[in-house]
Motif scaffolding. Structure first.
Motif, PDB file in Angstrom:
ATOM      1  N   UNK A 506      29.714  32.276  25.619  1.00  0.00           N
ATOM      2  CA  UNK A 506      30.811  31.332  25.354  1.00  0.00           C
ATOM      3  C   UNK A 506      32.039  31.883  26.051  1.00  0.00           C
ATOM      4  N   UNK A 507      32.592  31.080  26.948  1.00  0.00           N
ATOM      5  CA  UNK A 507      33.710  31.493  27.793  1.00  0.00           C
ATOM      6  C   UNK A 507      34.988  30.831  27.265  1.00  0.00           C
ATOM      7  N   UNK A 508      35.922  31.650  26.794  1.00  0.00           N
ATOM      8  CA  UNK A 508      37.191  31.147  26.279  1.00  0.00           C
ATOM      9  C   UNK A 508      38.331  31.910  26.928  1.00  0.00           C
ATOM     10  N   UNK A 509      39.264  31.148  27.512  1.00  0.00           N
ATOM     11  CA  UNK A 509      40.377  31.780  28.213  1.00  0.00           C
ATOM     12  C   UNK A 509      41.611  30.902  28.106  1.00  0.00           C
ATOM     13  N   UNK A 510      42.772  31.531  28.285  1.00  0.00           N
ATOM     14  CA  UNK A 510      44.043  30.812  28.255  1.00  0.00           C
ATOM     15  C   UNK A 510      44.864  31.215  29.467  1.00  0.00           C
ATOM     16  N   UNK A 511      45.736  30.308  29.857  1.00  0.00           N
ATOM     17  CA  UNK A 511      46.641  30.570  30.969  1.00  0.00           C
ATOM     18  C   UNK A 511      47.737  31.525  30.500  1.00  0.00           C
ATOM     19  N   UNK A 512      47.926  32.643  31.216  1.00  0.00           N
ATOM     20  CA  UNK A 512      48.932  33.631  30.810  1.00  0.00           C
ATOM     21  C   UNK A 512      50.053  33.772  31.834  1.00  0.00           C
ATOM     22  N   UNK A 513      49.900  33.151  32.997  1.00  0.00           N
ATOM     23  CA  UNK A 513      50.948  33.309  34.011  1.00  0.00           C
ATOM     24  C   UNK A 513      50.952  32.086  34.926  1.00  0.00           C
ATOM     25  N   UNK A 514      52.163  31.633  35.241  1.00  0.00           N
ATOM     26  CA  UNK A 514      52.346  30.537  36.184  1.00  0.00           C
ATOM     27  C   UNK A 514      53.168  31.007  37.365  1.00  0.00           C
ATOM     28  N   UNK A 515      53.084  30.256  38.461  1.00  0.00           N
ATOM     29  CA  UNK A 515      53.910  30.530  39.631  1.00  0.00           C
ATOM     30  C   UNK A 515      55.338  30.057  39.348  1.00  0.00           C
ATOM     31  N   UNK A 516      56.301  30.457  40.179  1.00  0.00           N
ATOM     32  CA  UNK A 516      57.671  29.943  39.986  1.00  0.00           C
ATOM     33  C   UNK A 516      57.750  28.426  40.036  1.00  0.00           C
ATOM     34  N   UNK A 517      56.799  27.800  40.724  1.00  0.00           N
ATOM     35  CA  UNK A 517      56.780  26.335  40.796  1.00  0.00           C
ATOM     36  C   UNK A 517      56.083  25.708  39.590  1.00  0.00           C
ATOM     37  N   UNK A 518      55.603  26.534  38.677  1.00  0.00           N
ATOM     38  CA  UNK A 518      54.954  26.005  37.486  1.00  0.00           C
ATOM     39  C   UNK A 518      53.466  25.802  37.622  1.00  0.00           C
ATOM     40  N   UNK A 519      52.858  26.231  38.732  1.00  0.00           N
ATOM     41  CA  UNK A 519      51.422  26.066  38.914  1.00  0.00           C
ATOM     42  C   UNK A 519      50.671  27.195  38.200  1.00  0.00           C
ATOM     43  N   UNK A 520      49.454  26.914  37.682  1.00  0.00           N
ATOM     44  CA  UNK A 520      48.666  27.972  37.047  1.00  0.00           C
ATOM     45  C   UNK A 520      48.409  29.128  38.011  1.00  0.00           C
ATOM     46  N   UNK A 521      48.507  30.371  37.490  1.00  0.00           N
ATOM     47  CA  UNK A 521      48.276  31.534  38.344  1.00  0.00           C
ATOM     48  C   UNK A 521      47.156  32.414  37.798  1.00  0.00           C
ATOM     49  N   UNK A 522      47.258  32.840  36.548  1.00  0.00           N
ATOM     50  CA  UNK A 522      46.298  33.806  36.013  1.00  0.00           C
ATOM     51  C   UNK A 522      45.853  33.355  34.628  1.00  0.00           C
ATOM     52  N   UNK A 523      44.538  33.380  34.405  1.00  0.00           N
ATOM     53  CA  UNK A 523      43.947  33.194  33.083  1.00  0.00           C
ATOM     54  C   UNK A 523      43.433  34.542  32.582  1.00  0.00           C
ATOM     55  N   UNK A 524      43.452  34.713  31.281  1.00  0.00           N
ATOM     56  CA  UNK A 524      42.764  35.845  30.664  1.00  0.00           C
ATOM     57  C   UNK A 524      41.788  35.286  29.649  1.00  0.00           C
ATOM     58  N   UNK A 525      40.583  35.855  29.679  1.00  0.00           N
ATOM     59  CA  UNK A 525      39.567  35.294  28.809  1.00  0.00           C
ATOM     60  C   UNK A 525      38.569  36.307  28.325  1.00  0.00           C
ATOM     61  N   UNK A 526      37.673  35.805  27.475  1.00  0.00           N
ATOM     62  CA  UNK A 526      36.630  36.631  26.871  1.00  0.00           C
ATOM     63  C   UNK A 526      35.313  35.868  26.967  1.00  0.00           C
ATOM     64  N   UNK A 527      34.260  36.601  27.371  1.00  0.00           N
ATOM     65  CA  UNK A 527      32.902  36.066  27.374  1.00  0.00           C
ATOM     66  C   UNK A 527      32.146  36.686  26.209  1.00  0.00           C
ATOM     67  N   UNK A 528      31.738  35.829  25.254  1.00  0.00           N
ATOM     68  CA  UNK A 528      30.974  36.301  24.111  1.00  0.00           C
ATOM     69  C   UNK A 528      29.488  36.037  24.348  1.00  0.00           C
ATOM     70  N   UNK A 529      28.671  37.037  24.023  1.00  0.00           N
ATOM     71  CA  UNK A 529      27.218  36.874  24.104  1.00  0.00           C
ATOM     72  C   UNK A 529      26.775  36.067  22.886  1.00  0.00           C
ATOM     73  N   UNK A 530      26.348  34.816  23.134  1.00  0.00           N
ATOM     74  CA  UNK A 530      25.948  33.944  22.021  1.00  0.00           C
ATOM     75  C   UNK A 530      24.459  33.633  22.086  1.00  0.00           C
ATOM     76  N   UNK A 531      23.725  34.545  22.751  1.00  0.00           N
ATOM     77  CA  UNK A 531      22.285  34.297  22.894  1.00  0.00           C
ATOM     78  C   UNK A 531      21.621  34.187  21.529  1.00  0.00           C
ATOM     79  N   UNK A 532      21.960  35.112  20.631  1.00  0.00           N
ATOM     80  CA  UNK A 532      21.359  35.071  19.303  1.00  0.00           C
ATOM     81  C   UNK A 532      21.799  33.814  18.549  1.00  0.00           C
ATOM     82  N   UNK A 533      23.058  33.425  18.731  1.00  0.00           N
ATOM     83  CA  UNK A 533      23.524  32.196  18.085  1.00  0.00           C
ATOM     84  C   UNK A 533      22.713  31.003  18.566  1.00  0.00           C
ATOM     85  N   UNK A 534      22.477  30.976  19.889  1.00  0.00           N
ATOM     86  CA  UNK A 534      21.710  29.860  20.438  1.00  0.00           C
ATOM     87  C   UNK A 534      20.293  29.832  19.872  1.00  0.00           C
ATOM     88  N   UNK A 535      19.705  31.022  19.782  1.00  0.00           N
ATOM     89  CA  UNK A 535      18.357  31.082  19.229  1.00  0.00           C
ATOM     90  C   UNK A 535      18.363  30.636  17.764  1.00  0.00           C
TER      91      UNK A 535
END
Length: 763
Positions: A506-535
């Motif tokens: 499960x990939x969850x991330x949020x935007x943490x930095x924008x350019x001076x023009x307001x465009x998205x620049x950097x996301x930070x996120x976390x990948x959780x292993x949900x294999x067992x959940x899926x099973x």
């Protein structure tokens, strides 16, 4: 007019012929024409010639026929006019009629015979121009009609009362405009026939006020804006505002009362709601843990403003009483010296531009300790766009600021923690690179995918190379879209680890930095292993399918038993009762058997309804929407509730999902029938976020979900939805109807799929 014989001279003639009848004819305002029997004009005064517009040379001929021929073209009905003239010339009668002209003029015509003895010797005609009078009369009639139309169509009761000299406070109803029936439900005739009716309709709590208003009216000659309540025919309370005045007779005694009663019921209801809302707002403002305030702003000098309200929380937060804080200078003085210039400049800019103000700063409390404040206000403008008020709230964020300091102090510890948690932390740069790329992943990616740290760091290629081929295109497209929009990332997909091992993440991330023009620049996120959940979800779906199948099999078995056993038995009982009834001798025994027969028929109908509830055939044959529609028609519509189904499903549902959705909707609709007292109910079926969204809305009396959860089966509906991997909620307040809404996933495994809308992520 008898002109026969020689008569003695009149007194005027005896006085020397001082009176001239010709001059008298010329002095009259009427047009006079005298014609003898031979059609010779004996006399025509100047008014006659002017009225009929006859030229002097024609008048000089003294030929009546010529004059008649000349004037005919002026008349609307010339032949009728000429016929009447001929008729009167041969008659001794007097006549009076009205002449209408083509140009709009109107004449009164008076005629009497000129007699010689008893024999007509001619005719005297008198004409009077009444055009102006007729126009005035017509205008008066039109004005009266307009006035009556206005009186009878304005949304108010116009009245006229006669004043009783014996009891000045109880006038007699003489006139009421028809609106009285629309407003109070009684026609005006009821008040004319029953002079006490009006006083009986006064609300019991306003009887004394009504008596005082009548006394004021008689004493002062007018009543202005008295507001009283009356009871309408249907029991409603109606508010009327009375504007009246007294008409006096020549001796100065009250004679009539004229006035207007305005229906202000709606305004009164709004006023009461406003007062209630104001009280609720004040209560809210004085109970929330923040300082609310209102200031009057000088529209010409934004630096000048005057506090008009400050909530009591100012005492608990900064130690000052509201009356002390009402001096605007105290706020300026208690600003922290390091923050004062910045805050005052931001305040000045916001007031000058009518923009929003939101900032953090420190205040010095009465005892000298620092209080961090988050201050926000909005400018409320006047009718001409001038700044009038600012409404704001000051929150004590001291604890938050301390927490932020603590966060900064633990940042290093957090970084260490990131490197150790059993999840993949990553940084995703989407600008200025042409293609979004993962620029950092925590070491856990190697262990989760089966790589050592050295193997993972030395591998070539991009992160998307380890995405499962089935999911890769979808993930890449969604990643590019999110890189442009800056929306939060919430994806589920598969990665292929070392040796081909498939790992669900499960990939969850949020935007943490924008350019001076307001465009998205950097996301930070976390990948959780949900294999067992899926099973586990797969196992749960399998169990759910078995559970639903078992339940539905049991329902089917019960429905079959009812059809094959109970229903057949009851039908047989009904037929035997009918045969038994035919053999009974008297009506009393027949009536008793008929009553038993009705009970049997009712039981049969209830058994058939139970069979339908246990397992509607259309659910398997045709799908969810037809089954719900059938339930709406048979079980909800039969209860007198108007129903509507909005089917916008465009996905196929698994049998167990279809059954669970039907059962939850069925329970919600059963609650509407049993408890809501609704007139309308709407069921909406929507495709939303990779699943089916079902919404049941009614306009009934509503309820408090916290108090009615157990008896309305709300918990059971929630459990059904969550068991299927979805969610359920209810929105209701007393008097405002109810909305039950739930979402079930379409695919196996439950959970929220790729691209689920934000309004569902929060559920």
């Amino acid at each position: 007019m008898d002109v026969s014989g020689d008569q003695a001279a009149s007194p005027l003639e005896a006085a020397g012929r001082a009176w001239d009848p010709i001059q008298a004819l010329e002095a009259t305002a009427d047009g006079i024409l005298v014609v003898d029997r031979g059609g010779h004009v004996l006399h025509a005064n100047a008014v006659f010639a002017r009225m009929w517009r006859i030229p002097d040379d024609l008048l000089a001929t003294r030929d009546d026929d010529a004059l008649l021929a000349y004037v005919l073209d002026q008349l609307l009905e010339p032949q009728e006019f000429l016929s009447r003239v001929r008729e009167l010339y041969g008659s001794a009668e007097e006549s009076f009629d009205i002449l209408l002209f083509k140009d709009g003029r109107v004449f009164e015509r008076y005629s009497r015979p000129l007699l010689h003895g008893a024999v007509p010797a001619g005719r005297v005609w008198s004409f009077r121009d009444v055009t102006a009078r007729r126009e005035a009369e017509q205008q008066l009639r039109e004005a009266e009609e307009r006035y009556r139309s206005i009186i009878e169509n304005i949304p108010a009761i116009v009245y006229t009362d006669g004043v009783d000299s014996e009891d000045l406070t109880r006038p007699r109803t003489l006139y009421l405009s028809p609106q009285v029936e629309r407003i109070l439900g009684y026609p005006a005739e009821d008040f004319y026939a029953d002079q006490d009716l009006w006083f009986r309709l006064v609300h019991p709590d306003d009887v004394e006020a009504e008596r005082q208003a009548n006394e004021q009216l008689i004493r002062t000659g007018h009543v202005r804006g008295t507001e009283l309540r009356y009871i309408a025919r249907d029991g409603r309370t109606v508010w009327l505002r009375d504007w009246g005045f007294v008409e006096h007779d020549a001796e100065g005694n009250p004679k009539y009362v004229h006035g207007v009663l305005m229906d202000i019921t709606e305004r009164k209801l709004v006023e009461m709601q406003f007062l209630e809302a104001e009280e609720r707002y004040r209560t809210l403002a004085e109970q929330i843990p923040a300082i609310t305030y209102v200031d009057i702003v000088d529209p010409y000098d934004p630096d000048r403003w005057t506090p008009v309200y400050i909530s009591p929380q100012v005492r608990s937060i900064v130690g000052y009483a509201p009356y002390e804080w009402s001096d605007g200078r105290l706020w300026r003085e208690r600003l922290h010296p390091e923050d004062r210039d910045r805050v005052m400049e931001e305040d000045r800019r916001a007031l000058a531009s009518a923009g929003a103000f939101a900032t953090d700063y420190r205040l010095l409390a009465r005892d000298g300790h620092e209080v961090w404040i988050h201050d926000e206000f909005r400018i409320i403008t006047g009718d001409e766009g001038q700044h009038r008020y600012r409404h704001g709230v000051m929150l004590d964020v001291t604890a938050r600021k301390r927490a932020e300091d603590a966060v900064r102090e633990t940042e290093q510890r957090y970084r260490t923690l990131v490197e150790q948690i059993p999840a993949i932390v990553y940084t995703w740069s989407v600008w200025p690179t042409e293609e979004p790329s993962i620029t950092y992943t925590s070491p856990q990616i190697g262990s989760i995918l089966g790589y050592s740290a050295e193997e993972w760091s030395s591998r070539e290629g991009s992160f998307f190379d380890v995405v499962h081929p089935t999911d890769r295109e979808r993930v890449e497209l969604e990643s590019r879209r999110l890189a442009l929009s800056g929306d939060p990332v919430d994806l589920e997909y598969r990665l292929v680890g070392k040796g081909g091992r498939v790992v669900w993440v499960r990939d969850q991330a949020v935007l943490v930095e924008r350019t001076p023009e307001g465009e998205p620049r950097v996301f930070q996120g976390v990948l959780f292993d949900i294999t067992r959940e899926r099973e586990a979800e797969h196992e749960r779906d399998t169990m759910l399918a078995r559970l639903v199948a078992g339940q539905e099999d049991e329902r089917q078995r019960l429905a079959t038993d009812i059809h094959d056993d109970s229903l057949q038995i009851m039908s047989a009982v009904g037929m035997r009762l009918e045969g038994f009834r035919r053999r009974l001798p008297g009506p009393e025994q027949t009536a008793a058997v008929d009553q038993l027969g009705q009970s049997v028929q009712l039981a049969i109908e209830r058994l058939r309804a139970l069979m339908f509830d246990l397992r509607p055939p259309s659910l398997d044959r045709e799908g969810l929407a037809p089954a719900i529609n059938e339930y709406l028609q048979q079980s909800v519509g039969s209860a007198g509730i108007r129903t509507r189904l909005e089917d916008r499903l465009d996905v196929d549902l698994r049998p167990e999902t279809r059954i669970i959705a039907y059962r939850i909707a069925q329970e919600a609709l059963a609650n509407v029938v049993r408890h809501a007292q609704a007139e309308h109910v709407t069921v909406s079926l929507l495709t939303r976020g990779g699943g089916v969204l079902v919404r049941v809305e009614d306009d009934g009396r509503g309820f408090d979900p916290t108090e009615a959860a157990a008896r309305l089966g709300l918990a059971a509906m929630r459990e059904r939805a969550e068991l299927a991997g979805g969610w359920w909620r209810v929105d209701s307040t007393p008097g405002s109807g109810t909305t039950v809404e739930f979402w079930l996933p379409v695919r196996a495994g439950g959970g929220l799929p790729v691209g689920v809308p934000p309004d569902l992520r929060s559920q």
